[in-house]
Design an enzyme around this catalytic site. Structure first.
Site, PDB file in Angstrom:
ATOM      1  N   GLU A   1    -111.378  25.327 -27.484  1.00 48.53           N
ATOM      2  CA  GLU A   1    -112.755  25.526 -27.942  1.00 48.53           C
ATOM      3  C   GLU A   1    -113.042  27.001 -28.195  1.00 48.53           C
ATOM      4  O   GLU A   1    -113.702  27.366 -29.165  1.00 48.53           O
ATOM      5  CB  GLU A   1    -113.742  25.007 -26.886  1.00 48.53           C
ATOM      6  CG  GLU A   1    -113.990  23.516 -26.926  1.00 48.53           C
ATOM      7  CD  GLU A   1    -114.628  23.063 -28.233  1.00 48.53           C
ATOM      8  OE1 GLU A   1    -115.626  23.663 -28.637  1.00 48.53           O
ATOM      9  OE2 GLU A   1    -114.090  22.119 -28.844  1.00 48.53           O
TER      10      GLU A   1
ATOM     11  N   SER B   1    -107.514  16.526 -29.129  1.00 50.35           N
ATOM     12  CA  SER B   1    -106.958  17.671 -28.406  1.00 50.35           C
ATOM     13  C   SER B   1    -105.550  17.382 -27.895  1.00 50.35           C
ATOM     14  O   SER B   1    -104.773  18.303 -27.651  1.00 50.35           O
ATOM     15  CB  SER B   1    -107.875  18.029 -27.239  1.00 50.35           C
ATOM     16  OG  SER B   1    -108.063  16.888 -26.410  1.00 50.35           O
ATOM     17  N   HIS B   2    -105.215  16.128 -27.704  1.00 50.81           N
ATOM     18  CA  HIS B   2    -103.892  15.779 -27.191  1.00 50.81           C
ATOM     19  C   HIS B   2    -103.119  14.877 -28.148  1.00 50.81           C
ATOM     20  O   HIS B   2    -102.188  14.189 -27.750  1.00 50.81           O
ATOM     21  CB  HIS B   2    -104.006  15.130 -25.816  1.00 50.81           C
ATOM     22  CG  HIS B   2    -104.504  16.084 -24.777  1.00 50.81           C
ATOM     23  ND1 HIS B   2    -105.837  16.269 -24.529  1.00 50.81           N
ATOM     24  CD2 HIS B   2    -103.849  16.946 -23.959  1.00 50.81           C
ATOM     25  CE1 HIS B   2    -105.981  17.188 -23.585  1.00 50.81           C
ATOM     26  NE2 HIS B   2    -104.801  17.613 -23.217  1.00 50.81           N
TER      27      HIS B   2
END
Lengths: 336, 336
Positions: free
Chosen positions: B185, B43-44
């Site tokens: 999500e 996600s990062h």
């Protein structure tokens, strides 16, 4: 029955005097309990005296010791309560914490070896009155299983925060257990033979349960699944080993039978917005006000607002409602 | 495909060089993205470059400015990033924060006017390597409705904490959004036309929804009901007005169309256990180790352990798995 705030205060003082508490500890405890009771924070009101005296009778509360400042350097203060009530330690530590926060911008107070039976919002309100932002954490007894586990490794570990607002009597302030529900709630369900909500407890085999009696044999759950568990674990570390005090597990092991109030530490962090913001303080504070006011405009209740309303109401009339049986029970605590 | 860590690093540097980033900002961003990617914190990871370059193109990321230390007194440091990436501000602020924490016992770093696109655990791991305890918070964009409301007044507001452990590569560390789920999500569910779990979002009318498209028109919910909401509100205040930076709502209003990365502040608090504990440090640290080891013995995974395992694995083999399309997309960012 209705009882005047003054009469209730006199009753609390009389109980503590009859039990040999030193005057300053008596006053610290009384002020805290009355503050909570007047705010209708029943869970931390005068009924706690019943537990407090039990701890005293079991030798787990020192009525005459004097908290000692054991560290006072830089932005860190430590106060050893010597098994007196946490409030007594606050009386000695908070003025130093306020001084250091205003000197350095941020400071930390560790309260060690205290008996803890009170809400954390009381000390944070005191910081907010000095225009400081505050954070507080304390451990308890290990009744809570981490998310994904069944062994009770965590306390109900309350977490509290305060932000001073324009109205000094109504800061933004929260103070809650990191367990999904309070232990007292489960005990109440057991007494009333009612079912627990989902996701608050597991039985002794680690299976989810709605039966309060099975829950008391098993473990409570943390709020918010793995996130709440992580925060609760942080509190164990911050209010435990970081300040060389007990984890909830260690506190429970140290407790003598029947002494239910946790013995351990509390950590309080204070931040001075004035030092951080300088000349921007007023405009930044106003933005915070405008921001928080939007919650109220959208009919979202901010934490503690119910409590503030109760306090205003009770202070104005000078009396509070208290259960007759509770008053009778309290009176039996007086030792002649 | 498999790509060597070195090759991926060169690709990231090439993209940033071609877009006119100064060498120190380039290095700060690259180090952060590679660190996250190697840890399989997808996600990062490097895909964030796609958003970062969008922000750059919209004029909401300064490739050449130099962060300025605007306050450095007592235990408080402020760094104005001048609309550069948060990481660049850390490079300048963290050494000062570490110095002050070791001097005073606790210190606070405010990173202002930064573009934030990264995980908070990266900077907290850096503090833990210096044997400091760390707390970090940042705002984002106002997508989350408070418990009991429907108006999105809160960001996804991540909260992170680090505790140094005996193994310096494996601190106790967590870093999570205070929303019930990540915004990404919900977008993923919309793309895959799958249903959302319960209790993560409401539709535009404030009704609970499992439909990701309705959720994107409505609002996300905070984790843990009113407790998670209270913590998220604390983060708005701490990483917003307390350091004179934007709330998530203000950041969203300031964002130019298509620039999705939040512009605002981050607050980091560092605490030095050595100053608090003195000669008791070793025994207290050992108690913390014994405590945390009980989680592992009870088969409860501690936060970040999956990430540590991935990092060890990927570092050892020197390569990572990356989606072919992502690599192609990244290559299109290079401006010739």
């Amino acid at each position: 029955m209705q009882i005047s705030i003054n009469q209730l205060q006199e009753l609390v003082e009389k109980i503590l005097d009859s039990r040999g508490f030193s005057k300053p500890q008596r006053d610290a405890i009384t002020q805290n309990l009355i503050t909570a009771q007047v705010s209708e924070c029943h869970s931390h009101g005068v009924w706690r005296l019943l537990e407090l005296i039990k701890n005293l009778d079991k030798g787990m509360l020192n009525p005459t010791a004097i908290p000692q400042v054991t560290h006072n350097k830089g932005a860190v203060i430590r106060v050893d309560c010597q098994m007196t009530a946490a409030q007594y330690g606050h009386q000695i530590g908070l003025p130093l914490l306020i001084e250091r926060a205003k000197e350095f911008g941020i400071a930390l107070l560790a309260v060690n070896h205290c008996i803890h039976f009170s809400a954390l919002w009381v000390e944070l309100e005191a910081l907010a009155k000095h225009n400081l932002v505050g954070l507080a954490m304390t451990t308890s007894h290990a009744w809570v299983a981490p998310h994904g586990g069944t062994m009770p490794l965590l306390g109900t570990n309350p977490f509290a925060f305060a932000w001073p607002r324009t109205n000094p009597d109504r800061p933004y302030i929260f103070d809650f257990a990191t367990s999904a529900t309070a232990r007292g709630e489960i005990q109440l369900h057991a007494r009333n033979q009612t079912q627990l909500p989902n996701d608050v407890a597991i039985d002794a085999n680690g299976k989810p349960t709605n039966d309060p009696n099975e829950a008391l044999k098993g473990a409570m759950l943390a709020f918010g699944g793995h996130k709440g568990t992580a925060i609760s674990t942080m509190i164990e570390l911050m209010a435990g080993p970081l300040i060389n005090d007990l984890t909830s597990q260690e506190s429970q092991q140290a407790a003598k039978d029947g002494a239910a109030l946790p013995y351990g530490g509390e950590i309080i962090i204070a931040i001075d917005p004035e030092i951080i913001l300088g000349t921007d303080r007023q405009s930044a504070t106003q933005r915070a006000e405008d921001y928080l006011n939007q919650f109220s405009q959208a009919d979202v209740r901010l934490p503690s607002e119910r409590r503030f309303d109760a306090r205003d109401r009770n202070r104005q009339r000078g009396t509070i409602d208290l259960d007759d049986t509770l008053i009778d029970n309290l009176k039996t605590l007086i030792r002649n």
